[in-house]
Design a protein around this motif. Structure first.
Motif, mmCIF file in Angstrom:
data_model
loop_
_atom_site.group_PDB
_atom_site.id
_atom_site.type_symbol
_atom_site.label_atom_id
_atom_site.label_comp_id
_atom_site.label_asym_id
_atom_site.label_seq_id
_atom_site.Cartn_x
_atom_site.Cartn_y
_atom_site.Cartn_z
ATOM 1 N N ALA A 200 0.815 -1.210 0.000
ATOM 2 C CA ALA A 200 0.000 0.000 0.000
ATOM 3 C C ALA A 200 0.852 1.266 0.000
ATOM 4 O O ALA A 200 0.489 2.268 -0.624
ATOM 5 C CB ALA A 200 -0.936 0.003 1.209
ATOM 6 N N GLY A 201 1.993 1.199 0.683
ATOM 7 C CA GLY A 201 2.809 2.396 0.799
ATOM 8 C C GLY A 201 3.795 2.606 -0.330
ATOM 9 O O GLY A 201 4.061 3.744 -0.728
ATOM 10 N N PHE A 202 4.347 1.497 -0.867
ATOM 11 C CA PHE A 202 5.428 1.634 -1.834
ATOM 12 C C PHE A 202 5.217 0.858 -3.129
ATOM 13 O O PHE A 202 6.056 0.939 -4.027
ATOM 14 C CB PHE A 202 6.742 1.183 -1.194
ATOM 15 C CG PHE A 202 7.027 1.850 0.118
ATOM 16 C CD1 PHE A 202 7.409 3.182 0.177
ATOM 17 C CD2 PHE A 202 6.908 1.151 1.298
ATOM 18 C CE1 PHE A 202 7.679 3.802 1.387
ATOM 19 C CE2 PHE A 202 7.170 1.743 2.512
ATOM 20 C CZ PHE A 202 7.544 3.082 2.564
ATOM 21 N N GLY A 203 4.167 0.061 -3.218
ATOM 22 C CA GLY A 203 3.914 -0.673 -4.446
ATOM 23 C C GLY A 203 4.187 -2.160 -4.313
ATOM 24 O O GLY A 203 4.858 -2.618 -3.374
ATOM 25 N N SER B 45 -2.286 0.860 -21.320
ATOM 26 C CA SER B 45 -2.939 -0.408 -21.673
ATOM 27 C C SER B 45 -3.560 -1.093 -20.457
ATOM 28 O O SER B 45 -3.656 -2.319 -20.423
ATOM 29 C CB SER B 45 -1.919 -1.342 -22.338
ATOM 30 O OG SER B 45 -1.358 -0.759 -23.489
ATOM 31 N N ARG B 46 -3.988 -0.314 -19.477
ATOM 32 C CA ARG B 46 -4.569 -0.916 -18.275
ATOM 33 C C ARG B 46 -5.823 -1.728 -18.600
ATOM 34 O O ARG B 46 -5.982 -2.856 -18.118
ATOM 35 C CB ARG B 46 -4.901 0.161 -17.250
ATOM 36 C CG ARG B 46 -3.680 0.836 -16.635
ATOM 37 C CD ARG B 46 -4.096 1.961 -15.694
ATOM 38 N NE ARG B 46 -2.938 2.606 -15.091
ATOM 39 C CZ ARG B 46 -2.453 2.308 -13.892
ATOM 40 N NH1 ARG B 46 -3.045 1.368 -13.166
ATOM 41 N NH2 ARG B 46 -1.392 2.926 -13.400
ATOM 42 N N ARG B 47 -6.706 -1.144 -19.380
ATOM 43 C CA ARG B 47 -7.963 -1.831 -19.681
ATOM 44 C C ARG B 47 -7.705 -3.106 -20.485
ATOM 45 O O ARG B 47 -8.280 -4.167 -20.204
ATOM 46 C CB ARG B 47 -8.898 -0.895 -20.453
ATOM 47 C CG ARG B 47 -10.240 -1.535 -20.793
ATOM 48 C CD ARG B 47 -11.136 -0.576 -21.570
ATOM 49 N NE ARG B 47 -12.410 -1.207 -21.881
ATOM 50 C CZ ARG B 47 -13.451 -1.246 -21.057
ATOM 51 N NH1 ARG B 47 -13.353 -0.667 -19.857
ATOM 52 N NH2 ARG B 47 -14.568 -1.836 -21.413
ATOM 53 N N LYS C 97 -6.344 -0.272 -11.177
ATOM 54 C CA LYS C 97 -6.975 1.039 -11.043
ATOM 55 C C LYS C 97 -6.141 2.007 -10.221
ATOM 56 O O LYS C 97 -6.430 3.204 -10.187
ATOM 57 C CB LYS C 97 -8.350 0.886 -10.386
ATOM 58 C CG LYS C 97 -9.319 -0.014 -11.155
ATOM 59 C CD LYS C 97 -10.632 -0.151 -10.413
ATOM 60 C CE LYS C 97 -11.588 -1.080 -11.158
ATOM 61 N NZ LYS C 97 -12.889 -1.228 -10.443
ATOM 62 N N GLN C 98 -5.107 1.499 -9.557
ATOM 63 C CA GLN C 98 -4.313 2.350 -8.690
ATOM 64 C C GLN C 98 -3.143 2.954 -9.458
ATOM 65 O O GLN C 98 -2.560 2.307 -10.330
ATOM 66 C CB GLN C 98 -3.788 1.547 -7.498
ATOM 67 C CG GLN C 98 -4.885 0.949 -6.631
ATOM 68 C CD GLN C 98 -4.325 0.058 -5.541
ATOM 69 O OE1 GLN C 98 -3.129 -0.219 -5.498
ATOM 70 N NE2 GLN C 98 -5.206 -0.407 -4.649
ATOM 71 N N PRO C 99 -2.793 4.201 -9.144
ATOM 72 C CA PRO C 99 -1.641 4.809 -9.822
ATOM 73 C C PRO C 99 -0.346 4.132 -9.417
ATOM 74 O O PRO C 99 -0.203 3.638 -8.295
ATOM 75 C CB PRO C 99 -1.696 6.266 -9.338
ATOM 76 C CG PRO C 99 -2.416 6.213 -8.028
ATOM 77 C CD PRO C 99 -3.422 5.109 -8.168
#
Length: 419
Positions: free
Chosen positions: A33-36, A226-228, A264-266
């Motif tokens: 959650a904090g760093f990926g 290309s996320r989707r 969906k997360q950056p």
């Protein structure tokens, strides 16, 4: 190394790896959650770091070379003495049982891997460098430790469009370039060595989850637009009914919902990623140092000169705190443990000898306990090098006196026994 030494090393590495696994299991969600996801995956490096740290020479001072040792304790007349010790080697039976379990687990993994390879059928080399199987279950996948390759299902060109095929190939390629196949092989090896530890088998599942999430994040970093399409490719991929022990492939025991949510997360910024790397490095170094510092300092026997014997004695009088003393002696050399208490002078004279009967590997400890120069007991004990023994003595409960008691836990380790 003796059987007892192997078992002790196995116990120490089991405790160290279990503690490291528990730490990662607690922190992986926070790190992700904090760093990926890549940082959460890197945190698993704490486990091999703890294992390596335990195998390093222990810290601490070596034993004293003085042949004499003194202690002071409350004393009363002794009426009887008992001794406990064994010249048998139960450690050998335990070691044999562990070895059987490790081999059986390895054969089980090998049988599964062989079954998956046979289920693929004939592999055809494609123009894009990947291999196409005659099945679809569990594919695409990156497999092979010595000859890694990417294998796609038979309907690869039909099920996925061109952009999806590019993303899937990139995903499997990331597994290859990062060495995930070798990491997975290491996990299998550890599961064979520690087959008796359910925590390690449970953690392997979460390790693979973090591996896949980390790989997803790397693909998105290279194809941010290309996320989707990537998510649609996930949904199209048929989940494997059983995992490849040594492969990396889509659908391996990781929640698809968790992967879709991550899309969906950056992506974490460079500064967050760098901060995560520092945190993982600090976690690994701290955990490794803790595992190294926590191990007992008994490896010094491996560095003794030939013929010398390391003696470790733990003495307990009644319910007082035990006293531990370590020193070096030679066979036949007299040792004196003396002191005075309650108006009496006490002395424990002892010698160490090698061999008894037809068992040359046995170390014998002969002792004479005196009070005011009068012999009150002459216990002896035999044991194998590195294995603990105990001499227990106490007052006769029928004599009407105080029920004083003494326990001497002693370990004799011959030079070179730790190697």
């Amino acid at each position: 190394m003796s059987a007892a030494g192997v078992l002790r090393t196995l116990l120490e590495t089991t405790l160290a790896s279990s503690a490291a696994v528990l730490a990662v299991m607690v922190l992986r969600g926070v790190l992700r959650a904090g760093f990926g996801a890549r940082i959460a995956y890197a945190a698993w490096s704490l486990v091999p770091a703890a294992l390596v740290a335990v195998l390093l020479p222990a810290a601490g001072e070596g034993p004293t070379s003085a042949p004499a040792l003194a202690f002071v304790a409350e004393a009363s007349p002794w009426a009887f003495a008992s001794e406990e010790g064994s010249t048998t080697n139960p450690a050998a039976w335990l070691l044999a049982g562990w070895l059987v379990g490790a081999v059986a687990t390895g054969l089980w993994f090998a049988a599964r891997q062989r079954g998956f390879w046979r289920a693929l059928g004939h592999l055809r080399l494609r123009d894009d460098g990947m291999y196409q199987a005659e099945t679809v279950a569990g594919l695409p996948a990156a497999v092979g430790v010595w000859r890694p390759r990417i294998i796609v299902p038979m309907d690869f060109d039909v099920r996925y469009d061109e952009e999806e095929r590019v993303l899937l190939r990139e995903h499997e390629h990331q597994h290859l370039v990062r060495g995930d196949l070798r990491f997975n092989a290491t996990v299998v090896l550890l599961r064979c060595l520690f087959w008796f530890n359910p925590l390690l088998h449970y953690a392997a599942r979460h390790f693979r989850q973090d591996q896949e999430l980390s790989c997803d994040q790397r693909v998105l970093a290279r194809h941010p637009a290309s996320r989707r399409t990537y998510g649609e490719a996930m949904l199209k991929t048929q989940l494997a009914t059983q995992p490849w022990p040594l492969g990396c492939h889509w659908g391996f025991c990781h929640p698809l919902k968790e992967r879709i949510i991550m899309l969906k997360q950056p992506l974490p910024s460079f500064s967050r990623w760098l901060s995560g790397c520092v945190c993982v490095l600090a976690l690994t170094l701290t955990g490794g140092y803790a595992a190294w510092a926590a191990q007992p300092n008994d490896a010094v026997a491996a560095h003794l000169s030939a013929g010398r014997i390391l003696v470790t004695a733990v003495l307990r009088i009644n319910d007082d705190e035990p006293t531990t003393t370590t020193f070096v002696t030679m066979p036949g050399q007299s040792l004196v443990i003396d002191g005075s208490a309650n108006g009496h002078d006490w002395a424990i004279e002892g010698t160490v000898a090698r061999g008894v009967g037809n068992q040359p590997d046995v170390l014998m400890f002969h002792s004479t306990i005196k009070r005011d120069g009068k012999v009150v007991a002459t216990p002896r004990i035999g044991m194998l090098s590195g294995q603990p023994g105990m001499i227990r003595m106490g007052a006769d409960p029928h004599a009407g006196g105080e029920n004083d008691r003494i326990e001497l836990h002693i370990t004799l380790t011959a030079a070179g026994a730790g190697t």
